[in-house]
Design a protein around this motif. Structure first.
Motif, PDB file in Angstrom:
ATOM      1  N   SER A  71     -11.888   6.753  -6.970  1.00 11.33           N
ATOM      2  CA  SER A  71     -10.893   7.064  -5.930  1.00 11.33           C
ATOM      3  C   SER A  71     -11.622   7.741  -4.774  1.00 11.33           C
ATOM      4  O   SER A  71     -12.563   8.509  -4.960  1.00 11.33           O
TER       5      SER A  71
ATOM      6  N   GLN B 155       1.045   9.319  -5.792  1.00 10.25           N
ATOM      7  CA  GLN B 155       0.927  10.737  -5.413  1.00 10.25           C
ATOM      8  C   GLN B 155       2.213  11.455  -5.802  1.00 10.25           C
ATOM      9  O   GLN B 155       3.116  11.612  -4.983  1.00 10.25           O
TER      10      GLN B 155
ATOM     11  N   ASP C   3      -4.729  11.203   9.000  1.00 11.07           N
ATOM     12  CA  ASP C   3      -6.082  10.730   8.686  1.00 11.07           C
ATOM     13  C   ASP C   3      -6.526   9.594   9.607  1.00 11.07           C
ATOM     14  O   ASP C   3      -7.510   8.922   9.355  1.00 11.07           O
TER      15      ASP C   3
ATOM     16  N   SER D 268      -5.210   6.709  10.280  1.00 12.60           N
ATOM     17  CA  SER D 268      -4.847   5.301   9.982  1.00 12.60           C
ATOM     18  C   SER D 268      -3.865   4.768  11.005  1.00 12.60           C
ATOM     19  O   SER D 268      -3.916   3.587  11.369  1.00 12.60           O
TER      20      SER D 268
ATOM     21  N   PRO E 283       1.198  11.301   6.837  1.00 11.93           N
ATOM     22  CA  PRO E 283      -0.155  11.142   6.263  1.00 11.93           C
ATOM     23  C   PRO E 283      -1.022  10.202   7.091  1.00 11.93           C
ATOM     24  O   PRO E 283      -2.191  10.474   7.331  1.00 11.93           O
ATOM     25  N   ASP E 284      -0.445   9.089   7.566  1.00 12.63           N
ATOM     26  CA  ASP E 284      -1.262   8.137   8.347  1.00 12.63           C
ATOM     27  C   ASP E 284      -1.674   8.741   9.675  1.00 12.63           C
ATOM     28  O   ASP E 284      -2.764   8.496  10.175  1.00 12.63           O
TER      29      ASP E 284
ATOM     30  N   LEU F  98       1.015   4.178  -2.820  1.00 14.55           N
ATOM     31  CA  LEU F  98       0.732   5.584  -2.497  1.00 14.55           C
ATOM     32  C   LEU F  98       1.864   6.486  -2.975  1.00 14.55           C
ATOM     33  O   LEU F  98       1.637   7.530  -3.581  1.00 14.55           O
TER      34      LEU F  98
ATOM     35  N   ARG G  60       0.841  -1.208   0.000  1.00 13.46           N
ATOM     36  CA  ARG G  60       0.000   0.000   0.000  1.00 13.46           C
ATOM     37  C   ARG G  60       0.868   1.247   0.000  1.00 13.46           C
ATOM     38  O   ARG G  60       0.648   2.187  -0.771  1.00 13.46           O
ATOM     39  N   ASP G  61       1.918   1.260   0.836  1.00 13.43           N
ATOM     40  CA  ASP G  61       2.756   2.464   0.902  1.00 13.43           C
ATOM     41  C   ASP G  61       3.440   2.719  -0.433  1.00 13.43           C
ATOM     42  O   ASP G  61       3.537   3.866  -0.901  1.00 13.43           O
TER      43      ASP G  61
ATOM     44  N   LYS H   9      -7.463   6.521   2.617  1.00  9.34           N
ATOM     45  CA  LYS H   9      -6.428   7.126   1.765  1.00  9.34           C
ATOM     46  C   LYS H   9      -7.125   7.653   0.506  1.00  9.34           C
ATOM     47  O   LYS H   9      -7.700   6.899  -0.259  1.00  9.34           O
TER      48      LYS H   9
ATOM     49  N   ASN I 291      -9.097   0.709  -0.520  1.00  8.24           N
ATOM     50  CA  ASN I 291      -9.063   1.064   0.901  1.00  8.24           C
ATOM     51  C   ASN I 291      -9.543  -0.107   1.751  1.00  8.24           C
ATOM     52  O   ASN I 291      -8.890  -0.511   2.713  1.00  8.24           O
TER      53      ASN I 291
END
Lengths: 222, 191, 60, 239
Positions: free
Chosen positions: B109, A18, A77, A79, A73-74, A14, A10-11, B68, B76
């Motif tokens: 998204s 991005q 938000d 996470s 970021p985690d 991302l 996932r990282d 995310k 997600n």
């Protein structure tokens, strides 16, 4: 282990989606490589002696660049909180994030380093040692970067503090990294003493950095 | 924060936390989830295997949605399921999205979603990974009436299956809670 | 072009690499065009279905 | 809606022109490669390595041409706010970056036999390298900002500011006594090279230009489609 690799995957997704973390690090690496000869002068022989040290310092700065995006970021938000409730201990979460950061920025730069070294007229004999040393060294850099990110997560101006915290920790990696690259006395024997010490540093930080990072994150949580 | 608080929640029951803002409802839920420390007293989970903490047996839903924005709706949920140690097929994910009627948005998204839709996505995560305890901090914030009904269904399904539910809210959740605790009259100071 | 001249390797590598990069670039551009077109068709089909949904089989 | 009127017209126009562009590109490449590799004579000094010129020089020209297209489109985007202008600028950047990278790479391969080193920090080479960094920066700006309108304005500013580097590249050879070859085609007193070298060079330059034109048109159509997709997805989600 799939839990571990799901976080790493996932990282990585991302960072690639991005605005390309790896692309940013490569852009920064190239920019610094342009500035050096412009500042120091275009004399090729002088640059050649300078090349290993300059490449290592540029690698350090490039890895440092994207450090504050590891945990922030985690944390923002929510996470990170849920990750502490997962089956996997926080130490492995920190390790997964370091590995993702390494695969995203450190490793590509380490592999491209010889090619980029051409800009500093790097001696072709050093191509092998510098790539191996940088692959090993960049792992330690990412692990220590993850530690710095964990300590400064959620702090205002965290990015600034990170460089003060981690750069001193980068000194041994730099010293033995450059020594391993320059350990060429004629025939480049790849596994000289400096390279082995560099590997030892990486393995040590592989174990210690996640533990310290997890402790730091827990300190932030309560 | 608060003192002299004690409560027990049996299987299949819900506990409603009430009281004005700042009396520690959120802090209590966060402590239960393992994010805070308690000065005195203890929290026990009877009848579960010992080494797992309460947090590892619970779902916590705070004010943040832990989503995310760069990932799609399905990615997600897939991540959270895998991270909690449960591999899920895309059909199960579609069903759980259906429970909060988000199934048509699975490939979009998350950044495109409205606040209400993001909240429903976070809620759909609760049932995706089965955990006995639900710690919900004002779950109905930002939801329209239709979604609140879906939330009430999900909560009643959870309790019917023998799960525990501890929730704090200011609006009616459409559920009758067996026991309530009002942190306001427990000398909860607004700190 | 004689293939035995000195440094001919440099010529071959530069032509080969240039061809590789330019073909790669063309492939990427074409692939992005195709995937965007497919996504657009899929969205337009879904939008049409939303505006006049198919008649249910047995309008019970 | 004016914004949607001319993209649709542009799409139709591009679609009709594309097959021709592609055909001409392939033709030019075929003829160009034949002339470059077979017809053109060996150089009395450099031998075969002179042939690298036929892909190095066109790539360098295209690197500058693409950036000029970007800068021009950015200026149009800022001054007249033409919706197609920033689409043109955004899609030209990756192609231009590729040409710049090729120019640097083939230049280095040509330099090794001629000057004895892969890279030298010479005025022309350095400024082209800076141009490559400007391309990366421009592409990064587009990726860093979600909202297209704001990204377009900021990217346009970056492109215009970066344009100062183009004249530096062009005249770097004269200003600093550069190891690099001074201009020998586009000169006031006419080209200073023998036609046997000049013809393949011009054909290859034509081939590169047509390739850019073809890829640019395709990329612009893709970008227009992507913007419609983004709007439709947003409408679908809110719908």
């Amino acid at each position: 282990m799939t839990v571990f690799w799901s976080l790493v995957r996932r990282d990585l997704v991302l960072t690639l989606r991005q605005g390309g973390g790896a692309g940013m690090a490569l852009g920064f690496f190239l920019t610094v490589l342009v500035l050096l000869p412009l500042g120091i002068g275009p004399d090729l022989n002088f640059l050649q002696r300078l090349a290993p040290g300059a490449l290592w310092i540029t690698l350090l700065l490039s890895v440092l660049l994207s450090t504050d995006r590891i945990f922030a970021p985690d944390y923002e938000d929510g996470s990170l909180e849920l990750m502490t409730m997962g089956p996997m201990p926080l130490e492995l979460v920190a390790l997964a994030k370091s590995v993702a950061h390494w695969l995203g920025t450190g490793l590509p730069l380490a592999i491209l380093a010889p090619g980029l070294g051409v800009l500093l007229n790097l001696d072709t004999l050093l191509f092998g040692p510098i790539m191996l040393a940088m692959v090993l060294g960049s792992l330690a850099l990412s692990l220590l970067a993850c530690l710095g990110a964990a300590v400064t997560v959620g702090l205002r101006r965290g990015g600034m503090i990170i460089s003060l915290l981690i750069l001193p920790l980068y000194v041994p990696v730099l010293i033995f990294g450059v020594a391993a690259t320059n350990s060429v006395t004629g025939v480049p024997e790849l596994f000289g003493p400096s390279m082995l010490i560099l590997t030892a540093i990486s393995l040590a930080s592989l174990v210690l950095a996640p533990i310290a990072a997890a402790a730091a994150v827990r300190a932030h949580m309560t | 924060m608060f003192s002299g608080l004690s409560f027990t929640v049996a299987q299949g029951e819900g506990l409603l936390l009430e009281g004005p803002n700042g009396t520690g409802k959120t802090s209590l839920l966060r402590i239960l989830a393992g994010f805070g420390a308690i000065e005195q007293g203890a929290l026990e989970l009877k009848g579960a295997d010992e080494e797992l903490t309460i947090g590892q047996r619970a779902h916590y839903l705070g004010h943040q949605n832990a989503l995310k924005l760069a990932l799609s709706v399905e990615e997600n949920l897939t991540f959270w399921a895998n991270f909690m140690g449960q591999s899920v097929s895309s059909s199960t994910i579609a069903d759980h999205l259906g429970a909060f009627n988000l199934e048509s948005l699975s490939s979009y998204s998350a950044g495109l979603l409205s606040a209400g839709q993001k909240r429903r996505l976070a809620l759909s995560r609760l049932e995706l990974v089965s955990r006995p305890i639900w710690l919900l901090d004002e779950p109905s914030v930002g939801l329209d009436t239709a979604s609140c009904a879906l939330l009430a269904d999900a909560m009643s399904r959870h309790m019917a299956a023998g799960g525990l539910l501890i929730a704090s809210t200011h609006t009616d959740l459409g559920l009758t809670f067996k026991n309530k605790v009002n942190l306001g009259d427990l000398g909860g100071r607004a700190t | 072009m004689s293939f035995t001249a000195p440094h001919v390797g440099f010529v071959l590598v530069s032509y080969g690499f240039s061809t590789l990069v330019l073909c790669g670039l063309t492939a990427i551009v074409l692939w992005q065009a195709r995937s965007a077109a497919n996504r657009l068709k899929d969205l337009e089909a879904r939008a049409v279905r939303r505006r006049k949904p198919a008649k249910p089989v047995n309008p019970a | 809606m004016q914004a949607y009127a001319n993209p649709a017209r542009f799409n139709a126009l591009a679609l009709s022109v594309l097959p021709w562009c592609a055909g001409i590109t392939v033709l030019l490449f075929a003829v160009g490669l034949y002339y470059s590799l077979v017809v053109a004579p060996q150089d009395y000094q450099q031998g075969e390595t002179v042939r690298i010129m036929f892909i190095h020089v066109p790539a360098a020209w295209m690197a500058l041409a693409c950036y000029s297209v970007m800068a021009l489109a950015s200026a149009v985007a800022i001054i007249w706010r033409h919706p197609l202008a920033d689409v043109a600028a955004k899609t030209a950047a990756p192609i231009g970056a590729c040409f710049t990278f090729l120019a640097l790479f083939t230049g280095s391969l040509w330099g090794k036999p001629m000057w004895g080193t892969w890279w030298v920090w010479d005025a022309r080479l350095t400024s082209v390298f800076v141009l490559f960094l400007l391309y990366l920066g421009y592409i990064a700006i587009w990726q860093a900002i979600e909202e297209p309108a704001r990204a377009a304005r900021l990217a346009a500013i970056v492109a215009l500011v970066g344009f100062i580097n183009v004249p530096i590249i062009k005249y770097s050879v004269e200003w600093w006594n550069s190891l690099h070859q001074p201009a020998s085609v586009l000169r006031a007193d006419g080209p200073a090279i023998h036609s046997s070298i000049l013809t393949p060079l011009l054909i290859m330059a034509g081939a590169y230009t047509m390739l850019f034109l073809t890829l640019h048109l395709i990329a612009m159509r893709t970008e227009i489609m992507k913007r419609r997709i983004h709007n439709m997805e947003q409408a679908e989600v809110q719908g």
